[in-house]
Design a protein around this motif. Structure first.
Motif, mmCIF file in Angstrom:
data_model
loop_
_atom_site.group_PDB
_atom_site.id
_atom_site.type_symbol
_atom_site.label_atom_id
_atom_site.label_comp_id
_atom_site.label_asym_id
_atom_site.label_seq_id
_atom_site.Cartn_x
_atom_site.Cartn_y
_atom_site.Cartn_z
ATOM 1 N N MET A 169 -3.261 0.668 11.660
ATOM 2 C CA MET A 169 -3.059 -0.328 10.614
ATOM 3 C C MET A 169 -1.648 -0.898 10.667
ATOM 4 O O MET A 169 -1.436 -2.105 10.492
ATOM 5 N N GLU A 186 -1.135 -2.847 3.673
ATOM 6 C CA GLU A 186 -2.297 -1.968 3.791
ATOM 7 C C GLU A 186 -1.972 -0.516 3.460
ATOM 8 O O GLU A 186 -2.871 0.266 3.133
ATOM 9 N N ASN A 190 -6.009 -4.665 0.126
ATOM 10 C CA ASN A 190 -6.041 -3.818 1.322
ATOM 11 C C ASN A 190 -6.785 -4.556 2.416
ATOM 12 O O ASN A 190 -7.999 -4.643 2.419
ATOM 13 N N TYR A 191 -6.013 -5.138 3.358
ATOM 14 C CA TYR A 191 -6.624 -5.944 4.405
ATOM 15 C C TYR A 191 -7.496 -5.127 5.346
ATOM 16 O O TYR A 191 -8.322 -5.655 6.051
ATOM 17 N N ALA A 192 -7.267 -3.807 5.361
ATOM 18 C CA ALA A 192 -8.084 -2.977 6.242
ATOM 19 C C ALA A 192 -9.522 -2.921 5.778
ATOM 20 O O ALA A 192 -10.401 -2.568 6.527
#
Length: 508
Positions: free
Chosen positions: A462, A239, A506-508
């Motif tokens: 994060m 991330e 970007n997993y966020a």
């Protein structure tokens, strides 16, 4: 799919002395604290997550005391530690045991190759066959050793994906050819939003670099092993730099498994709270931070690493800026630069500043509630620790890839401020006291400081999520172990694992 389940009962985390593990990992960190500490964190992390895997750590006799002390409070009682020695009189001025490995000159980095015969002898004599080797990038020759015994070698390079992507892009394109000013911003090919200066790039990568120089030859040696090695582990998380991680994955295997400083957080979020509160032997700086915290006052932490050099002129300007800023600060100074100090400085700022000259656990300082900013040389270890704690940075890069780290923190992550104007880089430049005074006040008290602090806190959350169960770094380490152990281990028990959502996402 087979994955290792982490037992909730702490008793299950201790290896059964009667159990036989089919897998064995050897870890070999470079002899500098900034390179050693993250791999010690990884070792502790592996021990807790995969308690049946055998672990062996190679080091030098000079580093052994620090490593033993560092691991003394970890669940690493079954880790084997093997000391290596430089050959006697193999190189003029190089002792068999380096007393201060952090001060090892650049010219002697390559001298570690002299340990190769002994390393191979000890590697071959290990009682348990080695599944794979993790070695620091500076030990380029370990790929030859690993190949001799059919052992996969994985590189730990201690840098960000950003640096590992931007540097070759600049070198390949030769964008600095003909650029005379060291402060002129140049656009990086393939990344049009990234602009850097010559100062931020190690001179060995400049177009006019001398190919016959010792440093150039050494760097060239480092470029070949990644091609032959099995892959690369990075002390970062998906991330944080998704685009650069994805770019790296186009050409080699990489696993983002950090921030490794948060390895304890993976098992118990309460470990973020200071454990020293229960100790009867608390250091002076801890008591001082506690007092400032009780008074509701923020503190600026200052440290420039164990290898960077600061001129006496710059030291004076830093003291002027700190004294005139009026902020509280804790400055971790190396003992050998004491002679550069203004003899009256410490007395004049004693009510709001403390100078610590012995080695300190930087992580313990940064996660203290009183610390609200970090004036740093921007070594990647420091960047990871600071952002993991939600502490914004005031950047002052000194050497190596630190200029690029600083650029990433300021321009990419927006979690820090530069000590000079944004159009240039402070790399190797003199920062005046009046400019530092302004920057320190803005970081600690201004609107810009508030913005970068909020961003640092976002990144901290994060990072914690990445390291907890089913987080991106948690999964990446799971996948690494699964791949290296070929899915044949009884260590890997059945449990559900969420699939990765592509590369560089970007997993966020």
């Amino acid at each position: 799919m087979n994955f290792h389940y982490i037992p909730r009962n702490p008793k299950n985390l201790v290896m059964d002395s009667h159990s036989q593990s089919p897998h064995h990992i050897v870890i070999f960190p470079f002899m500098a604290k900034g390179h050693t500490i993250p791999l010690l964190h990884l070792l502790s992390h592996l021990r807790r997550r995969f308690p049946l895997v055998s672990l062996t750590l190679f080091t030098t006799a000079a580093c052994r005391p620090f490593i033993s002390q560092f691991l003394s409070d970890s669940a690493t009682d079954s880790v084997s530690i093997i000391d290596l020695y430089f050959p006697q009189n193999a190189l003029d001025g190089l002792p068999t045991c380096v007393d201060r490995p952090d001060t090892l000159p650049t010219e002697l980095w390559a001298a570690t190759e002299l340990m190769q015969p002994e390393f191979e002898k000890r590697l071959q004599s290990l009682p348990v066959p080695v599944t794979f080797l993790i070695s620091d990038m500076f030990f380029w020759w370990t790929i030859e050793s690993a190949s001799k015994f059919g052992i996969p070698r994985i590189i730990f390079n201690g840098m960000s994906n950003y640096t590992c992507t931007i540097t070759p892009a600049v070198v390949k394109s030769r964008v600095f050819a003909g650029v005379q000013s060291e402060d002129e911003l140049v656009t990086v090919p393939d990344f049009p939003w990234v602009k850097i200066t010559r100062r931020e790039l190690n001179p060995v990568f400049w177009p006019e670099a001398d190919p016959s120089s010792h440093q150039f030859q050494f760097i060239m040696k480092l470029l070949i092993p990644p091609i032959k090695s099995y892959g690369l582990i990075v002390n970062s998380f998906d991330e944080l730099e998704p685009m650069f991680s994805g770019y790296m994955r186009n050409s080699e295997r990489i696993w983002n498994i950090g921030p490794l400083c948060l390895h304890k957080y993976s098992f118990d979020p309460t470990t973020q709270k200071l454990q020293m509160q229960q100790s009867t032997d608390r250091p002076k700086w801890f008591e001082w931070l506690e007092e400032k915290h009780k008074q509701g006052e923020g503190v600026l932490y200052i440290a420039f690493g164990s290898m960077g050099e600061i001129s006496s002129e710059q030291m004076k300007e830093i003291e002027i800026g700190l004294e005139e800023s009026g902020v509280n600060f804790l400055w971790a100074k190396r003992e050998e630069i004491k002679e550069m100090e203004d003899k009256g400085f410490e007395e004049r700022v004693k009510d709001r500043g403390i100078i610590v000259r012995e080695w300190v656990n930087q992580w313990e300082i940064l996660k203290h509630g009183a610390v609200k900013g970090f004036f740093s040389h921007c070594g990647w270890n420091s960047v990871m620790e600071s952002l993991s704690c939600g502490v914004p940075m005031l950047t002052y890069p000194l050497m190596a890839e630190q200029g690029l780290n600083a650029r990433m923190v300021v321009d990419e992550l927006r979690a820090g401020m530069s000590t000079v104007e944004e159009t240039t880089s402070s790399m190797k430049g003199l920062v005046k006291g009046k400019d530092l005074k302004r920057c320190v006040r803005e970081l600690m008290e201004g609107e810009k400081g508030k913005e970068v602090r909020e961003k640092a806190m976002e990144i901290s959350e994060m990072a914690k999520k990445a390291m907890t169960e089913n987080g991106s770094s948690w999964r990446n380490l799971e996948l690494l172990m699964q791949e290296m152990c070929n899915n044949k281990s009884s260590l890997l028990m059945h449990t559900e694992l969420l699939p990765l959502n592509g590369r560089g996402v970007n997993y966020a």
